[in-house]
Write a protein that holds these residues in place. Structure first.
Motif, PDB file in Angstrom:
ATOM      1  N   ARG A  39     -26.991 -14.972 -16.191  1.00 44.22           N
ATOM      2  CA  ARG A  39     -26.160 -14.120 -17.039  1.00 44.22           C
ATOM      3  C   ARG A  39     -26.969 -13.043 -17.737  1.00 44.22           C
ATOM      4  O   ARG A  39     -26.424 -12.074 -18.246  1.00 44.22           O
ATOM      5  CB  ARG A  39     -25.488 -14.968 -18.121  1.00 44.22           C
ATOM      6  N   THR A  40     -28.290 -13.260 -17.828  1.00 44.88           N
ATOM      7  CA  THR A  40     -29.148 -12.307 -18.531  1.00 44.88           C
ATOM      8  C   THR A  40     -29.649 -11.261 -17.551  1.00 44.88           C
ATOM      9  O   THR A  40     -30.456 -11.557 -16.682  1.00 44.88           O
ATOM     10  CB  THR A  40     -30.340 -13.042 -19.166  1.00 44.88           C
ATOM     11  N   VAL A  51     -26.378  -8.543 -21.092  1.00 52.34           N
ATOM     12  CA  VAL A  51     -25.836  -9.791 -20.540  1.00 52.34           C
ATOM     13  C   VAL A  51     -24.490  -9.501 -19.877  1.00 52.34           C
ATOM     14  O   VAL A  51     -23.802  -8.550 -20.236  1.00 52.34           O
ATOM     15  CB  VAL A  51     -25.665 -10.882 -21.628  1.00 52.34           C
ATOM     16  N   THR A  52     -24.145 -10.354 -18.934  1.00 49.72           N
ATOM     17  CA  THR A  52     -22.870 -10.156 -18.245  1.00 49.72           C
ATOM     18  C   THR A  52     -21.705 -10.517 -19.171  1.00 49.72           C
ATOM     19  O   THR A  52     -21.813 -11.395 -20.031  1.00 49.72           O
ATOM     20  CB  THR A  52     -22.776 -11.032 -16.983  1.00 49.72           C
ATOM     21  N   THR A 101     -22.107 -18.029 -23.760  1.00 55.82           N
ATOM     22  CA  THR A 101     -22.948 -17.426 -22.719  1.00 55.82           C
ATOM     23  C   THR A 101     -24.349 -17.088 -23.199  1.00 55.82           C
ATOM     24  O   THR A 101     -25.311 -17.274 -22.470  1.00 55.82           O
ATOM     25  CB  THR A 101     -22.299 -16.132 -22.203  1.00 55.82           C
ATOM     26  N   SER A 102     -24.473 -16.570 -24.420  1.00 56.67           N
ATOM     27  CA  SER A 102     -25.781 -16.089 -24.852  1.00 56.67           C
ATOM     28  C   SER A 102     -25.847 -16.060 -26.364  1.00 56.67           C
ATOM     29  O   SER A 102     -24.815 -16.071 -27.047  1.00 56.67           O
ATOM     30  CB  SER A 102     -26.039 -14.673 -24.322  1.00 56.67           C
ATOM     31  N   ASP A 135     -27.998 -18.551 -22.619  1.00 58.36           N
ATOM     32  CA  ASP A 135     -29.318 -17.919 -22.650  1.00 58.36           C
ATOM     33  C   ASP A 135     -29.631 -17.384 -24.044  1.00 58.36           C
ATOM     34  O   ASP A 135     -28.747 -16.871 -24.728  1.00 58.36           O
ATOM     35  CB  ASP A 135     -29.370 -16.742 -21.670  1.00 58.36           C
ATOM     36  N   ASP A 156     -17.521 -15.983 -23.174  1.00 62.78           N
ATOM     37  CA  ASP A 156     -16.632 -15.350 -22.193  1.00 62.78           C
ATOM     38  C   ASP A 156     -15.317 -16.124 -22.127  1.00 62.78           C
ATOM     39  O   ASP A 156     -15.305 -17.356 -22.042  1.00 62.78           O
ATOM     40  CB  ASP A 156     -17.311 -15.344 -20.826  1.00 62.78           C
TER      41      ASP A 156
ATOM     42  N   ARG B  57     -20.634  -5.735 -18.639  1.00 62.98           N
ATOM     43  CA  ARG B  57     -21.940  -6.141 -19.180  1.00 62.98           C
ATOM     44  C   ARG B  57     -21.932  -5.708 -20.638  1.00 62.98           C
ATOM     45  O   ARG B  57     -21.273  -4.732 -20.993  1.00 62.98           O
ATOM     46  CB  ARG B  57     -23.091  -5.414 -18.469  1.00 62.98           C
TER      47      ARG B  57
END
Lengths: 339, 339
Positions: A39-40, A51-52, A101-102, A135, A156, B57
């Motif tokens: 994802r990063t 990031v996505t 996600t991050s 991440d 997400d 993104r």
């Protein structure tokens, strides 16, 4: 540094402190612990990360932990604090029905902090994030007189609508996933110097876990409202009730929360307190409180703990939360800011 | 609170302090100042915000400002600090070639801080964000012994590749957008108690501006590398050079940075210092430093300030940055963490 920190986390007298290292050297101790997956697209080291966000929307939340207010170095290792800071932010993302996600981390670090405390912090972030595919994509470091950990987490929605606090409707089932009261029991034991009575409870205060996967599952099952229980069941149920314009009527906790009650009974007996105060008022467990339409099948690990009632149009001072139909006797959880 | 703060920002003895207000009352003073536009799908008040990420993104960056390290309340109002905290994060987003879209703010606030300082802070965030269509979508508040402002900003790449630090190639043109040295001149005047010599320079230290729109323009024009100049031109050019494996050879600043030199000349004369130290070493201006292929047309307001050379394969200790072909005599900018 207090003696009890040395006792739990022995630091050799020659061990480097934050002030002994350059920013580059400190980062070299942090980076190896930070998970980075597909994802990063751009990770730490540039002006910003990339990031996505496949959904085309991104869920964002931020939380700050301040030394001696949200944690004590005498009671929590760097690793504990890292895990806790990550989990409480990821739980906020999950409670929207999103997949975390991050995250990014801004740190304020005193010069006399052992560098290995910071390395432990990074390890804690890694341990809380990696199993969920989250991440750690960036951060910032500053000196300062005490430790501050500010985290921003992202998630997400995978095409689903976000689950807000405001969607509960009369007749909905109130359900909970995760633990109630364990963290409060752990804190009470630590405060009493009786950590060895229930090490599991103490561990869950130091570094709570949250049923993160339950958030997206609840959303997919049609949850009408959801939030992360960070400040106690009564207080957070009250927030959901007010945002939705309803009353949350919790079932008798001796039945609905019997497993949680059993989990803290030993600690309560030893300390001579009513464990219901922990179940209903204790914060920092980071379970998920959700409401579901009456016909929805509750996804595991959610269990029913009450139901949603309409507010009476006449009763101005009607409480937001009832326990078994009555005004609860237990005081609600605490206000982080005033606390 | 020092007398100079009272002088600049008179607070009535009866004016409420942070400790006098509930979290809800404090938020009621903050929210009206925060911009919210169509990019915000869910704003403050739930467990997390939801913002659009049309590119699929998202660009993410975080920065923390600590009282008495990055700002002094005696020298900067809440509004100054809010604008500065917003701008330095938005500049990091812009330097990736992205359009800034949203930010979240985690605040640590002492109880004895005047509530109007916090309101000023929110106003500063609003003023820095609203003109660029950036929404403040969430935050967190905590008490603590000093002010800490941790910001995470987000941006959208609009389908372009991110512009990294690592893409500069020999032969590229080095270009800069924004001011050089003005903030350092302002700080030096404040330190000398001579703020009235150049109020504009002092204002730019307190609350810098950044040419945010230049970031996406540079990306569209084919910029090969870019970063935000936060720690001084020499230091940040060195970062770009190392990331790209090249040498940045800056043109003679007396010519290439003539307008910047003119801007700080009065302050330099008054303080008896060489203004080139500010141009090359002064931080906090938040201009954008970019490299472009030799045939690219530089988008306004970028101006050429040097060129990229290949590293010599033999010279191990070759400097990363030259000024007019020579090793610069000026010491580079400062290290935030050690500083």
């Amino acid at each position: 540094m207090t003696d009890s920190v040395r006792a739990r986390h022995p630091v050799a007298p020659s061990a480097p402190l934050v002030a002994d290292l350059s920013e580059e050297q400190l980062l070299a101790r942090i980076f190896p612990h930070l998970p980075r997956g597909p994802r990063t697209l751009v990770g730490p080291g540039d002006d910003a990360a990339v990031v996505t966000a496949p959904d085309g929307r991104v869920v964002v939340t931020t939380d700050v932990l301040v030394e001696d207010r949200h944690f004590r170095r005498a009671w929590s290792s760097g690793r504990d604090v890292g895990r806790r800071a990550a989990v409480q932010n990821l739980a906020d993302v999950a409670s929207m029905g999103a997949v975390p996600t991050s995250l990014v981390v801004a740190l304020v670090l005193p010069g006399d902090l052992p560098a290995e405390w910071v390395e432990g912090l990074a390890q804690g972030f890694g341990e809380a994030c990696a199993p969920h595919g989250v991440d750690v994509v960036g951060g910032d470091l500053s000196g300062g007189p005490l430790v501050v950990v500010a985290v921003t987490a992202h998630g997400d929605l995978e095409g689903r609508d976000p689950v807000l606090r405001s969607g509960a409707r009369p007749g909905d089932v109130v359900a909970h996933a995760g633990a109630c009261g364990t963290s409060a029991a752990g804190l009470a034991l630590l405060e009493a110097g009786l950590a060895d009575v229930d090490p599991a409870a103490v561990a869950s205060f130091r570094a709570p876990t949250s049923p993160l996967a339950a958030g997206p599952l609840a959303a997919a099952a049609g949850a009408s409202a959801m939030l992360d229980v960070s400040d106690g069941l009564l207080r957070d149920a009250g927030r959901l009730a007010r945002a939705s314009g309803v009353v949350v009527d919790l079932d008798d906790p001796r039945v609905a929360l019997a497993p949680d009650l059993a989990r803290v009974r030993t600690a309560a007996q030893r300390l001579g307190v009513d464990p219901q105060a922990w179940l209903l008022g204790g914060g920092e467990d980071h379970g998920l409180l959700a409401t579901f339409p009456p016909d929805a099948a509750l996804p595991a690990p959610f269990r029913r703990i009450g139901r949603v009632r309409a507010r009476s149009p006449l009763a101005d001072a009607e409480p937001d939360v009832l326990v078994a139909g009555e005004v609860p006797a237990v005081r609600p959880g605490w206000d982080h800011f005033a606390g």
